[in-house]
Scaffold this motif. Structure first.
Motif, PDB file in Angstrom:
ATOM      1  N   LEU A 331       0.827  -1.198   0.000  1.00  0.00           N
ATOM      2  CA  LEU A 331       0.000   0.000   0.000  1.00  0.00           C
ATOM      3  C   LEU A 331       0.866   1.255   0.000  1.00  0.00           C
ATOM      4  CD1 LEU A 331      -2.704  -1.033   2.643  1.00  0.00           C
ATOM      5  CD2 LEU A 331      -2.850  -1.192   0.150  1.00  0.00           C
ATOM      6  N   LYS A 332       0.389   2.277  -0.662  1.00  0.00           N
ATOM      7  CA  LYS A 332       1.086   3.552  -0.658  1.00  0.00           C
ATOM      8  C   LYS A 332       0.829   4.283   0.663  1.00  0.00           C
ATOM      9  CE  LYS A 332       0.974   4.245  -5.668  1.00  0.00           C
ATOM     10  NZ  LYS A 332       0.566   5.143  -6.771  1.00  0.00           N
ATOM     11  N   THR A 333       1.761   5.134   1.010  1.00  0.00           N
ATOM     12  CA  THR A 333       1.637   5.875   2.264  1.00  0.00           C
ATOM     13  C   THR A 333       0.394   6.760   2.244  1.00  0.00           C
ATOM     14  OG1 THR A 333       4.035   5.906   2.528  1.00  0.00           O
ATOM     15  CG2 THR A 333       2.768   7.492   3.810  1.00  0.00           C
ATOM     16  N   ALA A 334      -0.419   6.640   3.288  1.00  0.00           N
ATOM     17  CA  ALA A 334      -1.648   7.432   3.414  1.00  0.00           C
ATOM     18  C   ALA A 334      -1.710   8.017   4.818  1.00  0.00           C
ATOM     19  CB  ALA A 334      -2.882   6.568   3.136  1.00  0.00           C
ATOM     20  N   LEU A 335      -2.538   9.029   4.984  1.00  0.00           N
ATOM     21  CA  LEU A 335      -2.606   9.732   6.259  1.00  0.00           C
ATOM     22  C   LEU A 335      -3.107   8.831   7.385  1.00  0.00           C
ATOM     23  CD1 LEU A 335      -2.103  12.546   7.448  1.00  0.00           C
ATOM     24  CD2 LEU A 335      -4.513  13.072   7.045  1.00  0.00           C
ATOM     25  N   TRP A 336      -3.997   7.874   7.058  1.00  0.00           N
ATOM     26  CA  TRP A 336      -4.550   7.010   8.102  1.00  0.00           C
ATOM     27  C   TRP A 336      -3.479   6.125   8.749  1.00  0.00           C
ATOM     28  CZ3 TRP A 336      -3.900   1.796   7.763  1.00  0.00           C
ATOM     29  CH2 TRP A 336      -3.633   1.246   6.506  1.00  0.00           C
ATOM     30  N   MET A 337      -2.368   5.901   8.061  1.00  0.00           N
ATOM     31  CA  MET A 337      -1.309   5.066   8.626  1.00  0.00           C
ATOM     32  C   MET A 337      -0.671   5.716   9.851  1.00  0.00           C
ATOM     33  SD  MET A 337       0.613   3.668   5.204  1.00  0.00           S
ATOM     34  CE  MET A 337      -0.279   2.724   3.957  1.00  0.00           C
ATOM     35  N   TYR A 338      -0.744   7.050   9.922  1.00  0.00           N
ATOM     36  CA  TYR A 338      -0.176   7.744  11.078  1.00  0.00           C
ATOM     37  C   TYR A 338      -1.100   7.678  12.296  1.00  0.00           C
ATOM     38  CZ  TYR A 338       3.124   9.713   7.721  1.00  0.00           C
ATOM     39  OH  TYR A 338       4.096   9.865   6.764  1.00  0.00           O
ATOM     40  N   ALA A 339      -2.269   7.076  12.138  1.00  0.00           N
ATOM     41  CA  ALA A 339      -3.204   6.934  13.254  1.00  0.00           C
ATOM     42  C   ALA A 339      -3.181   5.532  13.842  1.00  0.00           C
ATOM     43  CB  ALA A 339      -4.625   7.277  12.801  1.00  0.00           C
TER      44      ALA A 339
END
Length: 394
Positions: A331-339
């Motif tokens: 998966l590409k880096t997305a904002l939800w990964m920081y949560a």
């Protein structure tokens, strides 16, 4: 800060540091992963530069039949060893000795086929189980280049331009930097450094809860004039501080190793500075506190010390799952990964190693996604500890 909270904190921390076996395990987990990363990258660099540094030893049967080819091999730092004719068994035995990277055998009618403009057979024998694949590819590159040169010369001899057989010409332009190319590999490797946050805090968390319950010292502690949040908070912070110190030292040690290793030899680089590393360490602090809060809460709910260890061993696997899933699905880096706790830390250091700078939002989300659950777990454990029946498992 309340003095009773500090008393519990220093009491639990002092008891943990008195155990030499616990200190040995803490030191092992702290040093193990940076050393593994350093040794892995060092071996990768060593293998990548071995061909250029030491050259390639190539056994050639019938070397005199193709002097031009032998000259081109020599120009690529490939040492040609003229070898007398031998059968297949003898060639296999020579390769098993690992004295040469490969064996090149020119067919008996190589010269006749060459001058007759028929395909002249060249056999390359190699052992795919040996650690010489990179050296073999060097030999194959020379053979391909030699074949292309002969083809061009023959076309020109017949009055045909070599470009006639090249309908298109592909030119490649790589705009990626060494940092961006190495971010996936180095960032993924650095991601394992966050796992000890859950390892370093487990022993102290179990011992100060389920361990004290079995030793009947928890009853004495509860009889003291202190609030439950002071007792739980002291135990939580004492266990969490071990993870904070250990993970921070890991990151610093890995940073020093990556700065020292010649990553440029394999087209990679480590672009993080000390300022960016400090921000990563700061954002990682709540991860260890979350681990200790989770362990303290689960261990208090266990009836025995052994049961607590079993439950916490399974709980330690849970933070690894999101990272594995993201890596498996590519998966590409997305904002939800920081949560997502731990995944956020892995994503943060990967993106920072790629871009070389830090953005406020990813840092803030990485900090809060572990800090908020940690505080909620501590509050829940403090509330549950008000029940003596629950704490003493009666």
């Amino acid at each position: 800060m309340n003095s009773k909270f500090l008393i519990v904190f220093f009491k639990e921390l002092r008891e943990t540091l008195r155990d030499k076996r616990t200190l040995g395990m803490l030191a092992l987990f702290t040093l193990l992963y940076p050393l593994i990363i350093g040794m892995t990258l060092h071996q990768l660099i060593d293998k990548s530069t071995k061909t250029e540094r030491e050259g390639v030893d190539l056994a050639v049967i019938g070397a005199s039949k193709a002097p031009t080819l032998m000259a081109q091999l020599g120009q690529r730092n490939i040492t040609v060893k003229d070898t007398p004719p031998m059968n297949e068994d003898a060639i296999a035995e020579l390769l098993r000795g690992k004295k040469v990277a490969a064996v090149l055998r020119l067919s008996d009618n190589f010269v006749e086929d060459y001058y007759a403009m028929r395909p002249a057979r060249v056999e390359i024998w190699y052992d795919s189980a040996a650690e010489s694949n990179a050296q073999r590819r060097e030999v194959e590159d020379v053979l391909e280049a030699y074949g292309s040169n002969v083809t061009s010369a023959r076309l020109l001899a017949h009055g045909v331009s070599p470009v006639a057989v090249m309908p298109i010409q592909v030119q490649r332009y790589d705009t990626g930097s060494n940092a961006s190319r190495s971010a996936m590999l180095v960032g993924s490797i650095m991601g394992v450094l966050f796992l000890p946050a859950f390892m370093l805090t487990m022993s102290a968390s179990v011992d100060t809860t389920a361990g004290e319950r079995e030793r009947r010292s928890l009853e004495v502690l509860m009889a003291q004039p202190a609030h439950t949040w002071e007792l739980i908070g002291g135990k939580w912070l004492a266990a969490g501080i071990l993870g904070v110190v250990g993970v921070t030292f890991e990151l610093v040690l890995a940073h020093v190793m990556l700065k020292w290793l010649p990553l440029e030899e394999i087209g990679m680089s480590w672009s993080l500075g000390w300022g960016e590393l400090a921000l990563v360490c700061l954002a990682t602090v709540p991860l260890s506190l979350l681990a200790s809060a989770l362990y303290v809460t689960l261990a208090m709910n266990s009836k025995t010390f052994k049961e607590a260890q079993t439950i916490l061993s399974f709980a330690m696997i849970v933070p690894i799952i999101p990272g594995i899933v993201v890596s498996f699905l590519d998966l590409k880096t997305a904002l939800w990964m920081y949560a997502v706790p731990m995944l956020s830390n892995q994503t943060l250091i990967k993106e920072m190693s790629k871009a070389g700078d830090a953005h406020a939002l990813p840092l803030l989300l990485t900090f809060l996604c572990s800090a908020i659950p940690a505080l909620l777990l501590v509050a829940y454990a403090s509330w549950r500890m008000k029940s003596e029946r629950y704490v003493l498992a009666v």
